[in-house]
Design a protein around this motif. Structure first.
Motif, short mmCIF file in Angstrom:
data_model
loop_
_atom_site.label_atom_id
_atom_site.label_comp_id
_atom_site.label_asym_id
_atom_site.label_seq_id
_atom_site.Cartn_x
_atom_site.Cartn_y
_atom_site.Cartn_z
N PHE A 44 0.87 -1.17 0.00
CA PHE A 44 0.00 0.00 0.00
C PHE A 44 0.91 1.23 0.00
N VAL A 45 0.97 1.91 -1.15
CA VAL A 45 1.88 3.03 -1.33
C VAL A 45 1.67 4.07 -0.22
N ASP A 46 2.75 4.54 0.33
CA ASP A 46 2.80 5.53 1.42
C ASP A 46 2.27 5.00 2.76
N PHE A 47 1.74 3.79 2.79
CA PHE A 47 1.29 3.23 4.06
C PHE A 47 2.27 2.17 4.54
N GLY A 48 2.51 1.13 3.70
CA GLY A 48 3.45 0.10 4.09
C GLY A 48 3.24 -1.19 3.33
N VAL A 49 4.00 -2.19 3.74
CA VAL A 49 3.98 -3.48 3.08
C VAL A 49 3.76 -4.59 4.11
N PHE A 50 2.79 -5.44 3.85
CA PHE A 50 2.58 -6.65 4.63
C PHE A 50 3.21 -7.78 3.83
N GLU A 51 4.02 -8.60 4.47
CA GLU A 51 4.62 -9.74 3.77
C GLU A 51 4.86 -10.88 4.75
N VAL A 52 5.20 -12.04 4.21
CA VAL A 52 5.49 -13.22 5.02
C VAL A 52 6.98 -13.49 4.94
N ARG A 53 7.59 -13.70 6.08
CA ARG A 53 9.02 -14.03 6.13
C ARG A 53 9.19 -15.39 6.80
N ASN A 54 10.28 -16.07 6.42
CA ASN A 54 10.60 -17.35 7.03
C ASN A 54 11.49 -17.11 8.24
N ARG A 55 11.10 -17.68 9.35
CA ARG A 55 11.91 -17.62 10.56
C ARG A 55 12.61 -18.97 10.70
N ALA A 56 13.92 -18.95 10.80
CA ALA A 56 14.72 -20.18 10.85
C ALA A 56 14.49 -20.94 12.15
N ALA A 57 14.74 -22.25 12.10
CA ALA A 57 14.67 -23.07 13.30
C ALA A 57 15.80 -22.64 14.23
N ARG A 58 15.55 -22.76 15.54
CA ARG A 58 16.57 -22.35 16.50
C ARG A 58 16.37 -23.09 17.81
N GLU A 59 17.33 -22.92 18.68
CA GLU A 59 17.21 -23.51 20.01
C GLU A 59 16.85 -22.42 21.00
N GLY A 60 16.00 -22.75 21.93
CA GLY A 60 15.59 -21.81 22.96
C GLY A 60 15.64 -22.50 24.32
N ARG A 61 15.29 -21.77 25.32
CA ARG A 61 15.27 -22.31 26.68
C ARG A 61 13.85 -22.28 27.23
N ASN A 62 13.54 -23.28 28.02
CA ASN A 62 12.25 -23.36 28.68
C ASN A 62 12.24 -22.31 29.79
N PRO A 63 11.33 -21.32 29.76
CA PRO A 63 11.34 -20.29 30.79
C PRO A 63 11.07 -20.82 32.20
N GLN A 64 10.38 -21.95 32.29
CA GLN A 64 10.09 -22.51 33.60
C GLN A 64 11.26 -23.35 34.13
N ASN A 65 12.12 -23.82 33.22
CA ASN A 65 13.30 -24.59 33.61
C ASN A 65 14.42 -24.23 32.64
N PRO A 66 15.18 -23.15 32.91
CA PRO A 66 16.17 -22.64 31.96
C PRO A 66 17.29 -23.62 31.60
N LYS A 67 17.43 -24.69 32.34
CA LYS A 67 18.47 -25.68 32.02
C LYS A 67 18.08 -26.54 30.83
N VAL A 68 16.79 -26.60 30.52
CA VAL A 68 16.29 -27.43 29.44
C VAL A 68 16.32 -26.65 28.13
N ILE A 69 17.00 -27.23 27.13
CA ILE A 69 17.05 -26.60 25.80
C ILE A 69 15.91 -27.18 24.96
N VAL A 70 15.18 -26.28 24.30
CA VAL A 70 14.03 -26.66 23.50
C VAL A 70 14.30 -26.30 22.05
N LYS A 71 13.95 -27.20 21.12
CA LYS A 71 14.11 -26.90 19.70
C LYS A 71 12.85 -26.18 19.22
N ILE A 72 13.05 -25.02 18.63
CA ILE A 72 11.95 -24.24 18.10
C ILE A 72 11.96 -24.42 16.58
N PRO A 73 10.89 -24.96 16.01
CA PRO A 73 10.89 -25.24 14.57
C PRO A 73 10.82 -23.97 13.71
#
Length: 104
Positions: A44-73
């Protein structure tokens, strides 16, 4: 602003009934949503652009147990990039509101 607030504002600006505006607003949102679901970009000219982006897989931590590594797809996420006109309008409005404040 909510969707109901947007409907109220537009109905007031164009002097139509809310019940006439609501289906139009819903159709606009549905159209944008369907386009993004099909991987299309909505520009939308002068307003902006809506688009879809790919977010890569990554590893995260469980907020309730930070020692546990969780795979985020990997996943696809919708993003919005504001256009030049929108940025300028927001900036000028912010400056006008800030100009009236007293400095201490």
């Amino acid at each position: 602003m909510t969707k109901a607030g947007l409907i109220d504002l537009i109905a007031e600006k164009v002097a139509l009934k809310k019940k006439d505006i609501a289906p139009v607003i819903n159709a606009v949102f549905e159209s944008i949503t369907e386009s993004l679901a099909h991987g299309e970009k909505c520009t939308f000219v002068d307003f902006g652009v809506f688009e879809v982006r790919n977010r890569a897989a990554r590893e995260g931590r469980n907020p309730q147990n930070p020692k546990v590594i969780v795979k985020i797809p990997a996943k696809k996420v919708p993003v919005f990039r504001p256009g030049k006109g929108l940025k300028e309008k927001v900036q000028s409005t912010a400056q006008k509101k800030g100009a009236g404040k007293k400095k201490k």
